[in-house]
Design an enzyme around this catalytic site. Structure first.
Site, PDB file in Angstrom:
ATOM      1  N   SER A 112     -33.670  46.866  76.452  1.00 43.41           N
ATOM      2  CA  SER A 112     -33.291  45.548  76.967  1.00 43.41           C
ATOM      3  C   SER A 112     -34.537  44.688  77.037  1.00 43.41           C
ATOM      4  CB  SER A 112     -32.687  45.689  78.369  1.00 43.41           C
ATOM      5  OG  SER A 112     -32.640  44.419  78.999  1.00 43.41           O
ATOM      6  N   TYR A 152     -34.355  48.196  87.539  1.00 44.49           N
ATOM      7  CA  TYR A 152     -33.702  48.337  86.234  1.00 44.49           C
ATOM      8  C   TYR A 152     -34.711  48.081  85.114  1.00 44.49           C
ATOM      9  CZ  TYR A 152     -30.563  47.157  82.354  1.00 44.49           C
ATOM     10  OH  TYR A 152     -29.930  47.101  81.142  1.00 44.49           O
TER      11      TYR A 152
END
Lengths: 452, 256
Positions: free
Chosen positions: B149, B162
């Site tokens: 990501s 995250y």
């Protein structure tokens, strides 16, 4: 024996996979390697790697490079045959045969293929309409099968296994040597007639009407020409020249031949070099430069038979993404399919500069052999051309519907179901293969991908 | 086997309920893949994967096999890969798409939950990806597609638990790709920006969003050209080249 883990691709330089490469020198060494490969991920023989797709690679398994296989070369002038090791290249054979006034019965667009590969792919040349494919000229071959046996097979000795090996893509065993017919020639030159053809229909008509008068014919097609010029081309037809036909300068050494290329492509070429624009320019220039009509021109074996060898490593021109070859054959009467595919390629502007059209004659009895009576068109395209997968799949359907087939030595992307339908004798071939290789020790990426 | 135009025959999806993962699997099936293994928790019992399997069959898959897979059960990951191989043979494409996004505020309030989420987003991938890599190396071909990501490219204040886990995963995938260089196996790192899915429903939209389908298309295109890194949308490659060099004082003030 030296072994080496290496990344391998076909001539198209797509889909690399790694395998352990070994170079057996004797049939016994090849047998030992096959035995060792059996319980693992399998093995496949490899020659000069000129199959365009994944026929001569075996991911995670063993690849038997045939380059060092002995014995060498025996010419029998009386019988008109030669016996050669499977790893011998056709280029080397030509160098050795021509001084004796002999030539290969069949030669493809490149001489950089081996005898083993020529049999395994049942290769064809410009003389297919007259002389059929390479397998038709083989007297016998020696085959090492996975059970360790070394068998001699031919059209009259275990013909089932022989014809399964011809066109069998190396999946019935390792060919170690073969005897095949060689034809007499007076010179290493060719006498050529060249004609421009205004469109596809003219090429088809001229080839149909005159092929019987020429030993070798082929037509280059400009796949980017559109409108009324769709499918225009340059037709070349020829035969081996006689000594008396040579100009005085060549008559002193009429059989002279050297295997060399004029130029080479550097190892790194930027992507996108071959695009619709650059190929259209090349094709237009090539067409314009060709004589409208020329008769009895004397030229060498290389320029006539092996246009692909003029530039060494030409496959690199396609850049890092590589190229996809597409070659299909359709029976006579399916000309509309051929026309449809050529028009579609022209309409989408598919940049192909090595497209050739050829009329096939009778094929061999081999169940997986590609050449069959009809028309064949071979073309190459950049592998990263947008929409390529869908375009070629739509062609597969048209070819299949017409009762045609794709050439396994060129395939790198067909679906198993399509190939199964195109080769209805596949099961017959599988039975022979199961007889000599019950445990499936011989396999290749091609065989895995197409579930042969 | 992967063919010359990037199509594959078999797909293993780690994270069998991942929206992005399923979009990729569906795209590969439409491109010619016939056999898919969906690996997830409660794959066979409990929730099951009937809807997911149905979606892939509707796209044209001939076989869809559910396989039990728990990101936290790192000791069992080799067995999951072995089972997938038993079901479909060589793994042409493995899509590593499992993980949890979570909520940064909740993580800061509950360190143990944060650690568990980070384990699912990073630690579980260490064992799973290494097990996959060993198999791909042995078979001499295959691509491991790792869903990283942009959150991991430079970790932000707004979602650093995250982001840190994704940064770890991104590094793992790059290292693994280098380790596999020359073996025929490859790793493709996919770095999407904001993708609106169930998992990200609680996050407000960000600039340069991509749909799950766009991620899938980018992955298919990447497979075709053998790409090592894929950004979705592609412009993020250049956006983040800039983001990486923003001074810290500016970076920490970014609104999200």
């Amino acid at each position: 024996m030296r072994t080496q883990r290496r990344l391998l691709t076909g001539w198209g330089r797509t889909a690399p996979t790694s395998a352990t490469v070994a170079r057996p020198r004797t049939a016994a060494e090849a047998a030992a390697l096959l035995k060792q490969a059996g319980p693992g991920r399998g093995a496949i023989p490899r020659g000069l790697g000129r199959s365009y797709g994944d026929a001569a690679q075996c991911a995670g398994g063993l690849v038997l490079d045939t380059a060092e296989l002995a014995p060498g070369f025996r010419l029998d002038q009386e019988a008109g045959t030669v016996t050669a090791a499977a790893g011998t290249s056709l280029a080397e054979l030509m160098e050795r045969l021509l001084p004796h006034g002999r030539f290969l019965p069949v030669t493809p667009g490149t001489r950089q293929v081996t005898v083993g590969g020529a049999i395994a792919a049942d290769i064809h040349g410009k003389n297919h309409h007259a002389d059929s494919s390479f397998g038709a000229h083989v007297r016998w071959l020696r085959l090492v099968t996975p059970d360790g046996a070394e068998r001699t097979v031919g059209p009259d000795r275990d013909p089932g296994l022989f014809w399964a090996t011809v066109g069998g893509m190396g999946l019935t065993g390792v060919i170690t040597e073969a005897e095949f017919a060689v034809v007499p020639v007076e010179t290493s030159a060719v006498r050529v007639d060249t004609d421009r053809t205004a469109d596809l229909d003219e090429a088809l008509a001229v080839m149909t009407a005159t092929d019987h008068r020429y030993h070798h014919t082929v037509c280059w097609i400009d796949l980017l020409a559109t409108g009324r010029a769709t499918g225009r081309g340059v037709l070349t037809r020829g035969r081996h020249a006689r000594a008396a036909e040579l100009p005085a300068r060549l008559r002193r050494d009429p059989l002279r031949f050297r295997d060399r290329s004029a130029a080479a492509v550097p190892p790194r070429v930027p992507p996108g070099l071959l695009n619709t624009w650059s190929v259209r320019t090349f094709n237009a220039a090539y067409y314009a430069r060709a004589p409208r009509r020329e008769r009895d021109r004397i030229t060498g074996v290389g320029p006539f038979f092996h246009p692909l060898d003029a530039v060494r490593d030409w496959n690199r021109l396609y850049g890092p993404a590589g190229l996809v070859q597409y070659q299909f054959a359709v029976p006579f009467g399916a000309e509309p399919v051929l026309r449809g595919i050529v028009s579609r390629l022209a309409a989408v502007g598919a940049p192909s500069f090595l497209a050739v059209l050829k009329r096939f004659g009778p094929g061999t009895p081999a169940p997986l052999s590609f050449p069959r009576p009809g028309w064949t068109l071979a073309l190459d395209l950049p592998a990263d051309l947008p929409g390529l997968a869908r375009l070629l799949t739509s062609f597969d359907e048209r070819v299949l519907e017409a009762g045609g087939a794709l050439y396994l030595a060129k395939d790198s992307r067909a679906a198993p179901a399509a190939i199964r339908a195109m080769y209805p004798r596949l099961d017959e071939w599988r039975e022979v293969r199961a007889r000599v290789d019950p445990d499936g020790a011989l396999t290749s990426d091609l065989a895995r991908r197409l579930e042969l | 086997m992967r063919n010359a135009v990037g199509a594959v025959d078999t797909v293993l999806l780690l994270g069998g309920r991942s929206e992005i993962g399923l979009a990729i699997a569906e795209r590969l099936v439409r491109g010619g893949a016939r056999r898919v293994v969906l690996a997830a928790r409660e794959a066979t019992g409990g929730r099951g994967l009937a809807g997911e399997a149905e979606r892939l069959r509707a796209a044209g898959a001939a076989e869809v096999h559910p396989v039990e897979f728990d990101a936290a059960d790192t000791a069992g990951h080799e067995a999951v890969v072995a089972e997938a191989v038993k079901l479909v043979g060589d793994l042409d494409a493995v899509v590593d798409a499992f993980g949890v996004l979570g909520e940064q505020a909740a993580f800061e309030a509950d360190p143990a939950a944060a650690a568990a989420a980070a384990a699912a987003t990073f630690t579980g991938h260490v064992s799973a990806d290494l097990a996959v890599a060993a198999r791909l190396r042995e078979q001499g071909h295959g691509t491991l597609v790792v869903l990283s990501s942009v959150a991991g490219v430079r970790v932000r204040r707004a979602n650093f638990v995250y982001g840190a886990a994704k940064a770890g995963l991104d590094g793992l995938a790059q290292g693994l790709g280098d380790a596999l260089h020359g073996t025929g196996a490859r790793v493709m790192v996919v770095r999407p920006g904001y993708v609106p899915t169930k998992m990200s429903a609680h996050v407000s939209a960000a600039p340069f969003p991509a749909s799950a389908r766009e991620v899938a298309d980018a992955v298919a295109a990447g497979l075709r050209r053998g790409a090592e890194t894929v950004w979705v949308p592609g412009v993020l490659r250049y956006v983040f080249a800039g983001m990486r060099v923003l001074p810290r004082s500016v970076w920490r003030r970014l609104p999200r």
